[in-house]
Design an enzyme around this catalytic site. Structure first.
Site, PDB file in Angstrom:
ATOM      1  CG  HIS A   4      -0.235   0.002   2.531  1.00  0.00           C
ATOM      2  ND1 HIS A   4       0.191   1.131   3.170  1.00  0.00           N
ATOM      3  CD2 HIS A   4       0.113  -1.035   3.336  1.00  0.00           C
ATOM      4  CE1 HIS A   4       0.767   0.830   4.309  1.00  0.00           C
ATOM      5  NE2 HIS A   4       0.742  -0.493   4.435  1.00  0.00           N
ATOM      6  CG  ASP A   5      -0.406   4.302   1.136  1.00  0.00           C
ATOM      7  OD1 ASP A   5      -1.228   5.071   0.621  1.00  0.00           O
ATOM      8  OD2 ASP A   5      -0.686   3.547   2.084  1.00  0.00           O
ATOM      9  N   GLY A  17       5.113  -0.943   2.810  1.00  0.00           N
ATOM     10  CA  GLY A  17       4.236   0.193   2.593  1.00  0.00           C
ATOM     11  C   GLY A  17       4.987   1.514   2.491  1.00  0.00           C
TER      12      GLY A  17
END
Length: 270
Positions: A125-126, A143
């Site tokens: 994520h991200d 992340g």
């Protein structure tokens, strides 16, 4: 909306609302969610899951068993709508996983154009991944990792969350990247040590020999000088700040960092 020129195997499921572009090919046993956008000429080879709010750019090919756009592997995720954006002309091989972002970090995981993700590599994520990047088999990005253009990572390398890997860097196989890697840097080992510069990658990108030699000289001055990295940089900054490649390097070192900079291997002295 499904383009009339799209070819979808009858065993696959495409939810109402998905946008399927011209010439898309969806092979057997794939799943495409209702908020997915597949650009022109995208190919899902077979057994591919594309879910969540995910867009895939033109001509990207996704191979067997890849899962794109699932929710973040984060205990603080509460079902908010976040995104995964994948660029054009990428190749995403078997078992690759890429997740959407977290709402408190902008909510977007992004991948640039013309990048290659080998089997079972993972983009968390991200993450913000540039263009012309190669992640070899089983590379793991935690992340919020930032990966610049033309980075190459060897098999089994792992990048700690919030790390930055500068453009044209090379991370060796099985390396543990727990600190930021400067542009053009070569990181190997566990813990990862900055062993020098990715001279081959610099040359392949079109840098001339004079510029490559200048960057190598400045690297030694900064990372092997008597002072700290930032002291050494400040001592030479004004002599080199007009060189484009070094502007990027200086800005990378100057920038705020969650993790700090990977250090260079010190030469042995008698």
């Amino acid at each position: 909306m499904i383009s009339e020129s799209a070819v979808i195997h009858p065993s696959s499921v495409v939810e109402d609302g998905a946008q399927i572009g011209e010439g898309v090919q969806i092979g057997p046993f794939c799943y495409v969610g209702k908020k997915v956008v597949l650009g022109e000429g995208v190919r899902l080879i077979s057994h591919v899951v594309v879910t969540g709010k995910t867009s895939i750019g033109a001509r990207t090919a996704v191979f067997h068993g890849a899962a794109l756009g699932a929710e973040p592997q984060n205990i603080n995720y509460r079902g908010e709508e976040t995104e995964l954006r994948v660029g054009s002309d990428c190749v995403i091989r078997e078992g690759v996983t890429m997740h959407t972002g977290m709402p408190d970090a902008g909510g977007i995981t992004s991948v640039g154009n013309q990048s290659l993700f080998l089997a079972y590599s993972h983009v968390a994520h991200d993450c913000q991944v540039g263009s012309n990047v190669i992640l070899s088999n089983n590379v793991m990005l935690g992340g919020h990792v930032e990966v610049g253009d033309r980075v190459i990572m060897g098999g089994g390398a792992a990048v700690h969350q919030f790390c930055r890997v500068g453009h044209h860097a090379f991370v060796g196989g099985l390396a543990a990247c727990s600190l930021d890697v400067i542009p053009f840097g070569m990181l190997n080992g566990n813990p990862g040590i900055l062993g020098g510069l990715n001279v081959i990658g610099m040359s392949r990108s079109g840098m001339d020999k004079t510029e490559v030699h200048t960057v190598r000289r400045v690297f030694k001055l900064i990372f092997h000088g008597a002072g700290t990295v930032r002291e050494n940089l400040n001592a030479i900054r004004h002599d080199y700040e007009d060189i484009p490649a070094l502007k990027d390097l200086f800005a990378f070192i100057d920038a705020d960092s969650h993790r700090g900079l990977a250090s260079a291997a010190k030469e042995k002295r008698s």
